[in-house]
Scaffold this active site. Structure first.
Site: not given
Ligand code: 26V
Length: 816
Positions: A363, A554-555, A560, A661, A665
């Site tokens: 992701h 979004k975050r 971004k 995503t 939406k």
């Molecule tokens: C990383 C970490 C590292 C620290 C601990 C918690 C944590 C939680 C999540 C992540 C990675 C996040 C990656 C992510 O959210 N990617 C997003 O995934 C979406 C669904 O595929 C995609 O639409 C977004 O473009 C992408 O940024």
């Protein structure tokens, strides 16, 4: 106009009303007169859950009898949001519920509002998992989600003096009416300990994992209804609890207090969700969470499998495991441990089975988000798993050596173990070698995985790499969030679009029908007025529903580029001050959380709020430009913003956003997009027609080239007088009395290289924005294009995505 209920409907309404009162009295111990909205919500939810239960058992029995392959979707995050509306819609109970509550003198909207969001996720990755389990149930796939029942979900965000403050999210996990606890299915999970090298009776090396400590995993089922089909699957969330015999050794030595402390520590495992963008180095608790989830899930996997067969060679016929990013990648290792250590399966056979069962979704390409865990930590926590990883690596590197003899460089760069500066396990490499498929989440992203992220792995095993572009569930994101658009679609397409979103293409034929466009204008207007009320209640800012609503939700992250958006706002503000009024009123709406430890993202939030303060209150602006930062972004808030948006901001630096995503939406709800050629934006633009998409900025390829060539953002800053004036305002005291407050942003842009190309893309963005605003002045043609946009969005249903995973990855293509 309300229909008069038939006698049969009246009976149903009466029955439901009695059920609500029954649950209120006998499950919650109260009567209507002393119940709060949230108590009524709980009682209603218990009724809904009871209705799901029969379908759940019959679904499980039916899937079992049909010997269906089961999909285990393992994810550290499931960003569910509220569930009441979704369950009522899927079960066709919405109208009678409203009537039953009305008969009790209660308003459905107020009751529904009292449900806390289940915020067990950070953003895109977690919400995708929630959309996927909805689609799996709707497609009658035997698929379950597996995650952690965090006591505290993602923090709540408050804005004080423009700054983000984090507050704990106590979502009452322990008494959510949706969760069914199964104490009797408690699982024992070992951790820590040491490996003893012993030989078995045949004299073979047989390592034993000894002296481990124990954590107990308790499963909780959250029932997932398909749309209008009687299928009910489950999302299993595990909570950790200390075993009574926990560290019995300490206990026996009389160190009671220490034993109790250990107990608390083990319960911490399911205490809190980690925010993404948090630095994980050395975070033992996070690795423990990841292993805990995987170990609990695999106990369920094996239990379910043995109901069908005792021949482990059949595992891939009955089981598919999908790894949502690398967070659950230890499933590969745990499955190997179970097969080899517990069932004495030969290594090569076990490895073949494991690879055929597991698949991995990537992701993100952001280097800082790629997981690497220190070997020292592994050795402490999971000594046997570390051994297994070493064995996997040894055999894998032999394969590399056979493939490219003598390439010592490859042995180092492809090793699952990074050596320098500290020994670490590369989780993405582990996930790739242990899976039969590796997919990205949009076409561009899947190409970049192959060309940039892991090119050597791609060349060694090209058949593994594939794409499944993300999608979102139309049940929540159109039907639930936008009831008026939903009935518009029912009127013009019939009601089959809900499960066959490709029917939206039929709208294309209607774009020249004035009455239909007028209906769409009315729907958008209604949704904008509703959002305006929320904005004035929450922020005390009055916004004009006739203004263009430009939304970036979004975050908050540098890649971004919320900063690009607010720099544009500053530019427009400066023009107004200089006497050049914008042609139309516009509202820039922002919403999103920054990770608590991400200083730059938090400063960007503060900048947005300070610009808002200045612009919204400057009489020279005269309401022509407004800026709103909506506090505490979450699923239920997104459901209000998305239907009201005119323009969708998807402006990440090309090559950084894996898919996105919210882009889907927003477009499904009739917003036009202003966006870069990044992630799924590219596919959305092709689907809705290029003329309905304001694309701007450098391509991923150009960004890569310019990075390689070593561009100078300082030169860009100097050579562009208008842009320079905009950026200088960050340190002029215009937006805060403390001139130095925003200087880290200034320096990031000007002196530290502007890693995300804000300056390089600014002009192009400015022109795209101006064009969009000019086009918006023609309400009729704008909404024709909105309808054209909606009509192209059918392929972005998560049903399509799940069909893709089924056929390409899970080997189950016999879907209805
Ligand atoms: C990383 C970490 C590292 C620290 C601990 C918690 C944590 C939680 C999540 C992540 C990675 C996040 C990656 C992510 O959210 N990617 C997003 O995934 C979406 C669904 O595929 C995609 O639409 C977004 O473009 C992408 O940024």
């Amino acid at each position: 106009m309300k229909n008069i209920p038939s006698t049969q409907e009246k009976n149903k309404i009466n029955e439901l009303r009695n059920c609500i009162l029954y649950e209120l009295k006998y499950s919650l111990g109260m009567t209507l007169s002393n119940a709060s909205s949230s108590d009524i919500f709980s009682a209603l939810a218990l009724v809904v859950r009871r209705n799901q239960m029969d379908d759940y058992f019959s679904t499980q029995e039916r899937h079992y009898q049909a010997r269906k392959k089961r999909i285990y979707y393992i994810s550290m995050e499931f960003l569910i949001g509220q569930s009441l509306r979704n369950n009522l819609i899927n079960q066709g109970m919405m109208e009678i519920t409203k009537a039953a509550l009305e008969s009790l003198g209660l308003d459905f909207e107020i009751i529904a509002k009292s449900e806390e969001d289940a915020a067990l996720g950070n953003g895109g990755l977690g919400r995708l998992a929630a959309c996927f389990i909805d689609s799996m149930a709707t497609l009658d796939i035997a698929g379950s989600g597996h995650g952690i029942k965090y006591e505290y979900g993602l923090f709540h965000q408050q804005i004080q003096d423009g700054k983000q403050i984090e507050k704990p999210d106590d979502w009452h996990a322990s008494h959510s009416p949706w969760l069914i606890e199964h104490q009797s299915q408690a699982m024992i999970i070992p951790l820590y300990g040491r490996i003893v090298k012993v030989q078995d009776q045949q004299g073979d090396y047989n390592p034993m994992w000894m002296d481990w400590k124990i954590i107990i995993g308790i499963p909780h089922d959250y029932l997932v209804s398909g749309y209008n089909n009687n299928t009910v699957n489950s999302l299993r969330l595990y909570s950790a609890c200390a075993s009574d015999s926990f560290d019995i050794h300490i206990f026996n030595h009389g160190d009671y207090l220490n034993a109790v402390n250990q107990k608390i520590a083990s319960e911490n495992i399911s205490k809190v969700l980690y925010p993404s963008d948090e630095v994980l180095a050395g975070k033992e608790l996070r690795l423990t969470q990841e292993y805990f989830l995987v170990a609990c899930t695999l106990r369920d996997v094996m239990h379910d499998f043995f109901l069908h067969s005792t021949d482990l060679n059949q595992l891939p016929e009955f089981v598919a495991i999908q790894l949502n990013d690398t967070h659950p990648a230890l499933a590969i290792v745990e499955l190997m441990r179970i097969l080899v250590d517990e069932y004495a399966v030969d290594w090569d056979i076990a490895w073949d089975l494991t690879q055929r069962v597991c698949a991995y979704t990537n992701h993100t390409l952001m280097p800082e988000a790629l997981e690497k865990w220190s070997v020292t930590l592994f050795e402490l926590l999971l000594p046997r798993h570390l051994q297994i990883i070493y064995e996997i690596n040894k055999r894998f590197l032999l394969e590399v050596e056979r493939w490219q003899p003598g390439r010592i460089d490859l042995l180092a760069s492809m090793s699952l173990i990074e050596e320098i500066p500290e020994k670490k396990v590369r989780m993405a490499y582990l996930a790739i070698v242990g899976s039969h498929k590796v997919n990205g989440v949009a076409k561009l992203h899947s190409e970049l995985i192959k060309s940039n992220l892991v090119p050597d792995f791609y060349h060694l095993m090209p058949e593994k790499f594939t794409n499944q572009t993300n999608g979102v569930t139309p049940r929540r994101w159109i039907q639930q969030a936008n009831p008026r658009l939903s009935s518009f679609l029912d009127r013009h397409l019939g009601n089959k679009w809900v499960t066959n979103l490709n029917l939206l293409t039929k709208l294309k034929a209607l774009t020249d029908d004035r009455n239909i466009i007028d209906e769409l204008v009315e729907i958008k207007k209604y949704n904008k007025i509703k959002l305006s009320h929320i904005v004035s209640q929450q922020q005390g800012i009055v916004i004009n529903p006739d203004a263009m609503f430009d939304c970036q939700i979004k975050r908050i992250h540098e890649y971004k580029r919320q900063l690009l958006n607010i720099l544009y706002v500053i530019r427009v503000y400066q023009k107004i001050i200089d006497g050049a009024a914008p042609i139309l009123p516009k509202v820039h709406i922002f919403s999103g959380k920054a990770a608590p430890g991400y200083a730059m993202a938090k400063l960007i939030i503060q900048l947005i709020n300070q610009v808002a303060l200045k612009v919204n209150n400057d009489p020279k602006v005269n309401g022509q430009l407004k800026v709103v930062f909506l506090e505490d972004y979450k699923v239920s808030l997104a459901e209000h913003v998305i239907p009201a948006a005119d323009l969708s901001e998807q402006i990440s630096t090309a090559g950084t956003e894996a898919s996105g995503t919210s882009n889907m939406k927003l477009a499904m709800n009739g917003a036009l997009t202003i966006g870069t050629l990044d992630g799924a934006n590219i596919e959305i633009r092709d689907a809705v027609g290029h003329e309905n998409f304001y694309s701007f900025g450098l391509s991923a390829h150009q960004i890569a080239e310019q990075r390689a060539a070593g561009r100078s953002s300082y030169d860009e800053y100097l050579s562009h007088a208008e842009l320079k004036a905009t950026i200088d305002s960050l340190i002029s005291g215009t937006f805060h009395s403390d001139k130095n407050l925003f200087s880290p942003i200034f320096h990031m842009l000007v002196s530290h290289g502007d890693h995300y190309f804000h300056l390089a893309d600014f002009d192009s963005y400015y022109h795209a924005q101006s064009q969009a605003l000019a086009d918006y002045s023609d309400t009729y043609s704008w909404h024709q294009r909105a309808l054209r946009t909606i009509s192209g969005m059918g392929e972005f249903s998560s049903d399509r995505t799940i069909r893709g995973y089924s056929a390409d990855i899970w080997g189950i293509d016999s879907l209805k």
